[in-house]
Design a protein around this motif. Structure first.
Motif, PDB file in Angstrom:
ATOM      1  N   GLN A 166       0.838  -1.204   0.000  1.00 59.70           N
ATOM      2  CA  GLN A 166       0.000   0.000   0.000  1.00 59.70           C
ATOM      3  C   GLN A 166       0.876   1.258   0.000  1.00 59.70           C
ATOM      4  O   GLN A 166       1.547   1.528   0.990  1.00 59.70           O
ATOM      5  CB  GLN A 166      -0.922   0.002   1.225  1.00 59.70           C
ATOM      6  N   PRO A 167       0.899   2.022  -1.107  1.00 55.00           N
ATOM      7  CA  PRO A 167       1.650   3.296  -1.081  1.00 55.00           C
ATOM      8  C   PRO A 167       1.029   4.239  -0.053  1.00 55.00           C
ATOM      9  O   PRO A 167      -0.138   4.083   0.304  1.00 55.00           O
ATOM     10  CB  PRO A 167       1.476   3.865  -2.491  1.00 55.00           C
ATOM     11  N   GLU A 168       1.830   5.224   0.399  1.00 58.20           N
ATOM     12  CA  GLU A 168       1.337   6.116   1.460  1.00 58.20           C
ATOM     13  C   GLU A 168       0.491   7.267   0.933  1.00 58.20           C
ATOM     14  O   GLU A 168      -0.464   7.686   1.555  1.00 58.20           O
ATOM     15  CB  GLU A 168       2.536   6.702   2.230  1.00 58.20           C
ATOM     16  N   LYS A 169       0.907   7.811  -0.223  1.00 54.94           N
ATOM     17  CA  LYS A 169       0.235   9.039  -0.675  1.00 54.94           C
ATOM     18  C   LYS A 169      -0.040   9.022  -2.174  1.00 54.94           C
ATOM     19  O   LYS A 169       0.785   8.540  -2.952  1.00 54.94           O
ATOM     20  CB  LYS A 169       1.091  10.260  -0.336  1.00 54.94           C
ATOM     21  N   LEU A 170      -1.182   9.607  -2.530  1.00 57.17           N
ATOM     22  CA  LEU A 170      -1.569   9.730  -3.942  1.00 57.17           C
ATOM     23  C   LEU A 170      -1.837  11.204  -4.252  1.00 57.17           C
ATOM     24  O   LEU A 170      -2.578  11.871  -3.514  1.00 57.17           O
ATOM     25  CB  LEU A 170      -2.840   8.911  -4.204  1.00 57.17           C
ATOM     26  N   TYR A 171      -1.232  11.694  -5.320  1.00 63.64           N
ATOM     27  CA  TYR A 171      -1.412  13.098  -5.715  1.00 63.64           C
ATOM     28  C   TYR A 171      -1.887  13.204  -7.163  1.00 63.64           C
ATOM     29  O   TYR A 171      -1.579  12.347  -7.991  1.00 63.64           O
ATOM     30  CB  TYR A 171      -0.086  13.866  -5.637  1.00 63.64           C
ATOM     31  N   PHE A 172      -2.597  14.302  -7.449  1.00 67.40           N
ATOM     32  CA  PHE A 172      -2.942  14.661  -8.832  1.00 67.40           C
ATOM     33  C   PHE A 172      -2.162  15.925  -9.200  1.00 67.40           C
ATOM     34  O   PHE A 172      -2.169  16.908  -8.448  1.00 67.40           O
ATOM     35  CB  PHE A 172      -4.437  14.998  -8.976  1.00 67.40           C
ATOM     36  N   HIS A 173      -1.538  15.899 -10.364  1.00 74.87           N
ATOM     37  CA  HIS A 173      -0.895  17.110 -10.870  1.00 74.87           C
ATOM     38  C   HIS A 173      -1.999  18.031 -11.375  1.00 74.87           C
ATOM     39  O   HIS A 173      -2.847  17.603 -12.163  1.00 74.87           O
ATOM     40  CB  HIS A 173       0.065  16.729 -12.008  1.00 74.87           C
ATOM     41  N   ILE A 174      -2.005  19.268 -10.947  1.00 74.57           N
ATOM     42  CA  ILE A 174      -3.093  20.182 -11.341  1.00 74.57           C
ATOM     43  C   ILE A 174      -2.554  21.483 -11.947  1.00 74.57           C
ATOM     44  O   ILE A 174      -1.419  21.876 -11.679  1.00 74.57           O
ATOM     45  CB  ILE A 174      -4.012  20.534 -10.142  1.00 74.57           C
ATOM     46  N   PHE A 175      -3.403  22.105 -12.771  1.00 78.25           N
ATOM     47  CA  PHE A 175      -3.093  23.443 -13.295  1.00 78.25           C
ATOM     48  C   PHE A 175      -4.037  24.419 -12.616  1.00 78.25           C
ATOM     49  O   PHE A 175      -5.246  24.338 -12.824  1.00 78.25           O
ATOM     50  CB  PHE A 175      -3.306  23.499 -14.807  1.00 78.25           C
ATOM     51  N   PRO A 176      -3.510  25.338 -11.799  1.00 81.62           N
ATOM     52  CA  PRO A 176      -4.396  26.289 -11.116  1.00 81.62           C
ATOM     53  C   PRO A 176      -5.258  27.043 -12.134  1.00 81.62           C
ATOM     54  O   PRO A 176      -4.753  27.570 -13.116  1.00 81.62           O
ATOM     55  CB  PRO A 176      -3.423  27.212 -10.390  1.00 81.62           C
ATOM     56  N   LYS A 177      -6.565  27.055 -11.889  1.00 78.71           N
ATOM     57  CA  LYS A 177      -7.510  27.616 -12.860  1.00 78.71           C
ATOM     58  C   LYS A 177      -7.368  29.131 -13.017  1.00 78.71           C
ATOM     59  O   LYS A 177      -7.619  29.672 -14.076  1.00 78.71           O
ATOM     60  CB  LYS A 177      -8.954  27.272 -12.470  1.00 78.71           C
ATOM     61  N   GLY A 178      -6.972  29.810 -11.936  1.00 80.26           N
ATOM     62  CA  GLY A 178      -6.798  31.261 -12.010  1.00 80.26           C
ATOM     63  C   GLY A 178      -5.833  31.623 -13.129  1.00 80.26           C
ATOM     64  O   GLY A 178      -6.064  32.557 -13.903  1.00 80.26           O
ATOM     65  N   ASP A 211     -13.830  24.868 -15.659  1.00 83.92           N
ATOM     66  CA  ASP A 211     -13.841  23.652 -14.838  1.00 83.92           C
ATOM     67  C   ASP A 211     -13.662  23.991 -13.367  1.00 83.92           C
ATOM     68  O   ASP A 211     -13.183  25.060 -13.022  1.00 83.92           O
ATOM     69  CB  ASP A 211     -12.673  22.735 -15.232  1.00 83.92           C
ATOM     70  N   LYS A 212     -13.998  23.007 -12.539  1.00 88.31           N
ATOM     71  CA  LYS A 212     -13.834  23.240 -11.087  1.00 88.31           C
ATOM     72  C   LYS A 212     -12.346  23.266 -10.729  1.00 88.31           C
ATOM     73  O   LYS A 212     -11.528  22.595 -11.365  1.00 88.31           O
ATOM     74  CB  LYS A 212     -14.626  22.166 -10.353  1.00 88.31           C
ATOM     75  N   ASP A 213     -12.042  24.069  -9.746  1.00 87.17           N
ATOM     76  CA  ASP A 213     -10.660  24.215  -9.291  1.00 87.17           C
ATOM     77  C   ASP A 213     -10.379  23.139  -8.239  1.00 87.17           C
ATOM     78  O   ASP A 213     -11.200  22.913  -7.366  1.00 87.17           O
ATOM     79  CB  ASP A 213     -10.501  25.604  -8.648  1.00 87.17           C
ATOM     80  N   TYR A 214      -9.250  22.489  -8.353  1.00 90.48           N
ATOM     81  CA  TYR A 214      -8.877  21.494  -7.339  1.00 90.48           C
ATOM     82  C   TYR A 214      -8.002  22.153  -6.281  1.00 90.48           C
ATOM     83  O   TYR A 214      -7.247  23.074  -6.597  1.00 90.48           O
ATOM     84  CB  TYR A 214      -8.120  20.340  -7.994  1.00 90.48           C
TER      85      TYR A 214
END
Ligand SMILES: [Zn+2]
Length: 281
Positions: A166-178, A211-214
């Motif tokens: 089980q890996p510890e952490k999961l991330y999504f690469h995001i582009f800030p919408k602003g 789109d919605k901002d993450y």
């Protein structure tokens, strides 16, 4: 004994790693983290001008070579292909190819990724956000499969007798919408077609802006290693020609996105306001 830090990036096409989170991959490999890359396809559908094609028997062969060059520049320890075929944007005939990534069952793709997670045992897994950055069907397919694989790696149901992990952490690469909203305004002033942006004209910046901002839970500053990202991007020579879409704006876009990558932490869940500077913390 100190545990070796390992980061696994799960992406869809040769060039996603360099044009996307390449700076982050360069940063981590430079500070001694083992960085691995899963690339689901060999970018078969990318358009390639004839001058790049010399000496290669297929687009896949050329783009695999470009990816190997980029991986070296970024200090990636190993590239693992899932051997699917590149899909086009929604509605494209390439999506009907039996090997097209977008055509596969999410369980099958997740099982492959889970098996690789068990072998590598990364603490950190990074992939696309839920809309795949810009709604590319392959990116979305990889996001969905990685979400599933992240849990499946520790589930006996998905195991072929391999040791569960089980890996510890999961991330999504995001582009800030602003930033995207700002770019849409600017590009419109210069009469750039914001609905068909990018080399393959498949990026609808206006839709992305709406789109919605993450949440931006982690910002990785890779300024010191930006040269490695540039070098890796240059490896993808067949994909660098942006045509005549206001080159100075494309450059500005690059400059403004260079130096820092943003990530949302998907697991374990954290308060929206959390901001950190290390994916391993
Ligand atoms: Zn891609």
């Amino acid at each position: 004994m100190v545990e070796t830090k390992k980061l696994l990036s799960v992406l869809a096409h040769p060039d996603d790693e360099s044009f996307g989170m390449g700076g982050t991959l360069a940063y981590y490999s430079s500070i001694g983290v083992e960085v691995y890359l899963i690339c689901a396809t060999r970018g078969e559908v990318g358009e390639v001008e004839p001058e790049f094609f010399e000496g290669y028997s297929s687009i896949a062969e050329l783009r695999e070579e470009e990816l190997r060059c980029a991986a070296k520049a970024l200090g990636i320890k190993e590239v693992i292909f899932l051997d699917y075929r590149d899909s086009g944007m929604q509605g494209s005939a390439d999506n009907d190819h039996p090997q097209a990534l977008a055509f596969q069952s999410v369980n099958d793709v997740a099982a492959k990724i889970a098996s690789i997670i068990r072998k590598i045992k990364p603490q950190v897994v990074v992939t696309f956000d839920p809309v795949g950055g810009y709604h590319h069907p392959d990116h979305i397919a990889i996001h969905d499969a990685t979400m599933l694989a992240f849990d499946a790696a520790s589930s006996i149901e998905f195991s072929d007798g391999e040791e569960l992990f089980q890996p510890e952490k999961l991330y999504f690469h995001i582009f800030p919408k602003g930033f995207i909203r700002f770019m849409v305004k600017l590009l419109k002033i210069f009469a750039v077609d914001v609905n068909h942006f990018g080399r393959n004209k498949d990026i609808d910046l206006e839709m992305l802006a709406g789109d919605k901002d993450y949440p931006r839970n982690a910002v990785i500053n890779f300024k010191k290693y930006a040269k490695m990202k540039d070098e890796a991007s240059n490896c993808h020579a067949s994909q660098l020609n942006f045509g005549n879409q206001a080159p100075f704006l494309v450059n500005l876009f690059r400059k403004m996105t260079s130096g820092r990558d943003s990530f949302m932490q998907a697991f374990p869940e954290v308060p929206k306001s959390l901001k950190k500077t290390d994916l391993f913390l």
